[in-house]
Motif scaffolding. Sequence first.
Motif, PDB file in Angstrom:
ATOM      1  N   VAL A 149     -32.942  -7.962 -19.643  1.00 48.64           N
ATOM      2  CA  VAL A 149     -33.462  -6.675 -19.155  1.00 48.64           C
ATOM      3  C   VAL A 149     -33.948  -5.831 -20.320  1.00 48.64           C
ATOM      4  CG1 VAL A 149     -32.827  -4.506 -18.029  1.00 48.64           C
ATOM      5  CG2 VAL A 149     -32.052  -6.688 -17.059  1.00 48.64           C
ATOM      6  N   TRP A 150     -33.132  -5.771 -21.368  1.00 54.69           N
ATOM      7  CA  TRP A 150     -33.521  -5.009 -22.565  1.00 54.69           C
ATOM      8  C   TRP A 150     -34.812  -5.554 -23.169  1.00 54.69           C
ATOM      9  CZ3 TRP A 150     -34.088  -6.744 -27.614  1.00 54.69           C
ATOM     10  CH2 TRP A 150     -34.244  -5.749 -28.606  1.00 54.69           C
ATOM     11  N   LEU A 151     -34.917  -6.891 -23.260  1.00 55.14           N
ATOM     12  CA  LEU A 151     -36.108  -7.510 -23.849  1.00 55.14           C
ATOM     13  C   LEU A 151     -37.351  -7.182 -23.042  1.00 55.14           C
ATOM     14  CD1 LEU A 151     -37.507  -9.420 -25.850  1.00 55.14           C
ATOM     15  CD2 LEU A 151     -36.791 -11.344 -24.393  1.00 55.14           C
ATOM     16  N   LYS A 152     -37.256  -7.284 -21.737  1.00 53.57           N
ATOM     17  CA  LYS A 152     -38.417  -6.966 -20.890  1.00 53.57           C
ATOM     18  C   LYS A 152     -38.854  -5.521 -21.082  1.00 53.57           C
ATOM     19  CE  LYS A 152     -37.568 -10.376 -17.231  1.00 53.57           C
ATOM     20  NZ  LYS A 152     -37.177 -10.577 -15.803  1.00 53.57           N
ATOM     21  N   ASN A 153     -37.894  -4.613 -21.130  1.00 57.68           N
ATOM     22  CA  ASN A 153     -38.220  -3.195 -21.320  1.00 57.68           C
ATOM     23  C   ASN A 153     -38.822  -2.946 -22.696  1.00 57.68           C
ATOM     24  OD1 ASN A 153     -37.275  -2.504 -18.761  1.00 57.68           O
ATOM     25  ND2 ASN A 153     -35.217  -2.035 -19.486  1.00 57.68           N
ATOM     26  N   LYS A 154     -38.268  -3.609 -23.709  1.00 61.50           N
ATOM     27  CA  LYS A 154     -38.765  -3.411 -25.072  1.00 61.50           C
ATOM     28  C   LYS A 154     -40.195  -3.936 -25.213  1.00 61.50           C
ATOM     29  CE  LYS A 154     -36.879  -1.803 -27.853  1.00 61.50           C
ATOM     30  NZ  LYS A 154     -36.924  -0.396 -28.322  1.00 61.50           N
ATOM     31  N   LEU A 155     -40.462  -5.107 -24.678  1.00 64.77           N
ATOM     32  CA  LEU A 155     -41.815  -5.653 -24.745  1.00 64.77           C
ATOM     33  C   LEU A 155     -42.816  -4.750 -24.037  1.00 64.77           C
ATOM     34  CD1 LEU A 155     -41.108  -9.454 -24.109  1.00 64.77           C
ATOM     35  CD2 LEU A 155     -41.846  -8.408 -26.260  1.00 64.77           C
ATOM     36  N   ALA A 156     -42.399  -4.177 -22.912  1.00 63.34           N
ATOM     37  CA  ALA A 156     -43.305  -3.329 -22.133  1.00 63.34           C
ATOM     38  C   ALA A 156     -43.633  -2.024 -22.858  1.00 63.34           C
ATOM     39  CB  ALA A 156     -42.679  -3.028 -20.767  1.00 63.34           C
ATOM     40  N   GLU A 157     -42.722  -1.540 -23.701  1.00 62.97           N
ATOM     41  CA  GLU A 157     -42.949  -0.244 -24.339  1.00 62.97           C
ATOM     42  C   GLU A 157     -43.678  -0.352 -25.681  1.00 62.97           C
ATOM     43  OE1 GLU A 157     -38.884   0.760 -26.862  1.00 62.97           O
ATOM     44  OE2 GLU A 157     -38.870   1.122 -24.714  1.00 62.97           O
ATOM     45  N   ILE A 158     -43.786  -1.548 -26.241  1.00 67.54           N
ATOM     46  CA  ILE A 158     -44.498  -1.718 -27.507  1.00 67.54           C
ATOM     47  C   ILE A 158     -46.003  -1.655 -27.249  1.00 67.54           C
ATOM     48  CG2 ILE A 158     -45.009  -3.327 -29.394  1.00 67.54           C
ATOM     49  CD1 ILE A 158     -42.149  -4.373 -29.101  1.00 67.54           C
ATOM     50  N   PRO A 159     -46.718  -0.800 -27.957  1.00 71.13           N
ATOM     51  CA  PRO A 159     -48.170  -0.685 -27.737  1.00 71.13           C
ATOM     52  C   PRO A 159     -48.881  -2.024 -27.919  1.00 71.13           C
ATOM     53  CG  PRO A 159     -47.376   1.125 -29.095  1.00 71.13           C
ATOM     54  CD  PRO A 159     -46.230   0.176 -28.954  1.00 71.13           C
ATOM     55  N   LYS A 160     -49.926  -2.225 -27.134  1.00 73.95           N
ATOM     56  CA  LYS A 160     -50.643  -3.497 -27.135  1.00 73.95           C
ATOM     57  C   LYS A 160     -51.371  -3.771 -28.447  1.00 73.95           C
ATOM     58  CE  LYS A 160     -49.413  -4.019 -22.864  1.00 73.95           C
ATOM     59  NZ  LYS A 160     -48.198  -4.834 -22.577  1.00 73.95           N
ATOM     60  N   ASP A 161     -51.610  -2.734 -29.241  1.00 74.53           N
ATOM     61  CA  ASP A 161     -52.324  -2.941 -30.498  1.00 74.53           C
ATOM     62  C   ASP A 161     -51.385  -3.236 -31.657  1.00 74.53           C
ATOM     63  OD1 ASP A 161     -51.188  -0.412 -30.661  1.00 74.53           O
ATOM     64  OD2 ASP A 161     -52.978   0.547 -31.505  1.00 74.53           O
ATOM     65  N   ARG A 162     -50.091  -3.373 -31.362  1.00 71.80           N
ATOM     66  CA  ARG A 162     -49.127  -3.796 -32.372  1.00 71.80           C
ATOM     67  C   ARG A 162     -48.744  -5.251 -32.139  1.00 71.80           C
ATOM     68  NH1 ARG A 162     -46.980  -0.288 -35.650  1.00 71.80           N
ATOM     69  NH2 ARG A 162     -45.074  -1.525 -35.923  1.00 71.80           N
ATOM     70  N   PHE A 163     -48.346  -5.912 -33.210  1.00 73.12           N
ATOM     71  CA  PHE A 163     -48.012  -7.325 -33.129  1.00 73.12           C
ATOM     72  C   PHE A 163     -46.497  -7.499 -33.112  1.00 73.12           C
ATOM     73  CE2 PHE A 163     -51.989  -6.980 -35.673  1.00 73.12           C
ATOM     74  CZ  PHE A 163     -52.846  -7.437 -34.675  1.00 73.12           C
ATOM     75  N   ILE A 164     -46.045  -8.566 -32.467  1.00 72.28           N
ATOM     76  CA  ILE A 164     -44.621  -8.761 -32.228  1.00 72.28           C
ATOM     77  C   ILE A 164     -44.162 -10.084 -32.824  1.00 72.28           C
ATOM     78  CG2 ILE A 164     -42.826  -9.021 -30.456  1.00 72.28           C
ATOM     79  CD1 ILE A 164     -44.619  -7.330 -28.603  1.00 72.28           C
ATOM     80  N   VAL A 165     -42.992 -10.051 -33.484  1.00 72.73           N
ATOM     81  CA  VAL A 165     -42.328 -11.257 -33.972  1.00 72.73           C
ATOM     82  C   VAL A 165     -40.920 -11.259 -33.387  1.00 72.73           C
ATOM     83  CG1 VAL A 165     -41.720 -10.071 -36.130  1.00 72.73           C
ATOM     84  CG2 VAL A 165     -41.558 -12.550 -35.992  1.00 72.73           C
ATOM     85  N   ILE A 166     -40.506 -12.408 -32.897  1.00 71.53           N
ATOM     86  CA  ILE A 166     -39.184 -12.576 -32.300  1.00 71.53           C
ATOM     87  C   ILE A 166     -38.320 -13.385 -33.261  1.00 71.53           C
ATOM     88  CG2 ILE A 166     -37.870 -13.368 -30.295  1.00 71.53           C
ATOM     89  CD1 ILE A 166     -39.953 -11.339 -29.475  1.00 71.53           C
ATOM     90  N   VAL A 167     -37.117 -12.882 -33.538  1.00 71.70           N
ATOM     91  CA  VAL A 167     -36.165 -13.581 -34.401  1.00 71.70           C
ATOM     92  C   VAL A 167     -34.979 -14.022 -33.555  1.00 71.70           C
ATOM     93  CG1 VAL A 167     -34.636 -13.392 -36.402  1.00 71.70           C
ATOM     94  CG2 VAL A 167     -36.844 -12.207 -36.413  1.00 71.70           C
ATOM     95  N   SER A 168     -34.608 -15.285 -33.659  1.00 66.43           N
ATOM     96  CA  SER A 168     -33.416 -15.792 -32.986  1.00 66.43           C
ATOM     97  C   SER A 168     -32.754 -16.823 -33.883  1.00 66.43           C
ATOM     98  CB  SER A 168     -33.768 -16.416 -31.632  1.00 66.43           C
ATOM     99  OG  SER A 168     -34.635 -17.519 -31.796  1.00 66.43           O
ATOM    100  N   HIS A 169     -31.440 -16.918 -33.816  1.00 70.27           N
ATOM    101  CA  HIS A 169     -30.778 -17.958 -34.604  1.00 70.27           C
ATOM    102  C   HIS A 169     -31.124 -19.334 -34.055  1.00 70.27           C
ATOM    103  CE1 HIS A 169     -27.943 -20.089 -37.039  1.00 70.27           C
ATOM    104  NE2 HIS A 169     -27.354 -20.597 -35.963  1.00 70.27           N
ATOM    105  N   ILE A 170     -30.895 -19.544 -32.782  1.00 68.71           N
ATOM    106  CA  ILE A 170     -31.225 -20.809 -32.132  1.00 68.71           C
ATOM    107  C   ILE A 170     -32.715 -20.808 -31.800  1.00 68.71           C
ATOM    108  CG2 ILE A 170     -30.787 -22.266 -30.101  1.00 68.71           C
ATOM    109  CD1 ILE A 170     -27.942 -21.164 -30.067  1.00 68.71           C
ATOM    110  N   PRO A 171     -33.428 -21.873 -32.117  1.00 69.75           N
ATOM    111  CA  PRO A 171     -34.873 -21.886 -31.852  1.00 69.75           C
ATOM    112  C   PRO A 171     -35.201 -21.675 -30.377  1.00 69.75           C
ATOM    113  CG  PRO A 171     -34.239 -23.761 -33.218  1.00 69.75           C
ATOM    114  CD  PRO A 171     -32.974 -23.135 -32.735  1.00 69.75           C
ATOM    115  N   ILE A 172     -36.236 -20.892 -30.116  1.00 67.55           N
ATOM    116  CA  ILE A 172     -36.749 -20.754 -28.755  1.00 67.55           C
ATOM    117  C   ILE A 172     -37.537 -22.003 -28.383  1.00 67.55           C
ATOM    118  CG2 ILE A 172     -38.339 -19.429 -27.295  1.00 67.55           C
ATOM    119  CD1 ILE A 172     -37.488 -16.944 -28.897  1.00 67.55           C
ATOM    120  N   LEU A 173     -38.325 -22.506 -29.341  1.00 69.67           N
ATOM    121  CA  LEU A 173     -39.072 -23.759 -29.158  1.00 69.67           C
ATOM    122  C   LEU A 173     -39.108 -24.482 -30.490  1.00 69.67           C
ATOM    123  CD1 LEU A 173     -40.887 -25.633 -27.422  1.00 69.67           C
ATOM    124  CD2 LEU A 173     -42.838 -24.253 -28.163  1.00 69.67           C
TER     125      LEU A 173
END
Length: 308
Positions: free
Chosen positions: A181-205
């Motif tokens: 829920v937090w991730l969905k809300n955070k992604l929605a509030e970041i302006p579209k002209d900014r770039f996003i990097v996701i950090v996780s210990h366990i690989p997503i892919l």
Amino acid sequence: MKRKEFLTSGLFAAGIAMLPSTVSANNDRVKRSFRFAFISDIHVKPGVVPEAGMAKAIQHVQNLKPKVDFIVNGGDSIMDALAATKESAQIQWDLFHKIMEKENSLPVYPCIGNHDIYGWFQKTPDSTDPLYGKNWAVKELKMTDRYYHFQKGKWDFIVLDSTQLNPAGGYVGKIDEEQLVWLKNKLAEIPKDRFIVIVSHIPILSICAGLFFNKTEANGDLMIKRNLMHSDFLAIKALFNQYPNIKTCLSGHVHLQDEVHYLGIKYYCNGAICGNWWSGAYQEFDPAYAVFEFFDDGTCSREMVNYG
């Protein structure tokens, strides 16, 4: 093959071979936003080799030219707290801080690794202990929460907690409902002209998640276990597809290195400071860390550094 086909094929192959240098040349003309080191899977513990190895790795980061602006710690800072006694876990955390305080002067953005979690694998865990689970790691790493967000230049970093307790035993790579829920809300509030990097210990892919055991199953299958890569990848992929400004995902965990480009996102698995848990290389990969350069056009580049 006909001569014309051969020439065409050769030119195509040459074009592919030249592509990395072309990309690098283009990035030289794009303003670099920042440069940082991604260190992961230190697994420090008492002993000459792990203590000297961690110190050497951090010293190496400090002496980089050009300098890096900060460090992202991808998790598994200590050898293991999952099954450790409280006394053993405290010794490991004290050692981690001692080396970092002596050798590091850079800002550090941490991520919780599975081995940083206290008590899950004890024979008789005390789940009422205030330090139980991830609470101790959050405290030691001075995190505001087990997942969080920060900004650098034109980039937004989202640091996830990717290790969840499996009721059937062990742990599983995924994000829990509260975090989703937090991730969905955070992604929605970041302006579209900014770039996003996701950090996780366990690989997503990660293809390396399927290579960790260095073998195939008896029937020939290549197994990707749910504790080596996000078991919720398909759901995360569907979410990420809604946000074309998500450009990069960074991880550690499997002590191997890969780079997967999938649906417009670069997924980097970044090896381990400890290599084979302080016994040299793990499979073909020496102890190493990654240096990233992020650019103002939403691109990035990685260099793996074997620190010796």
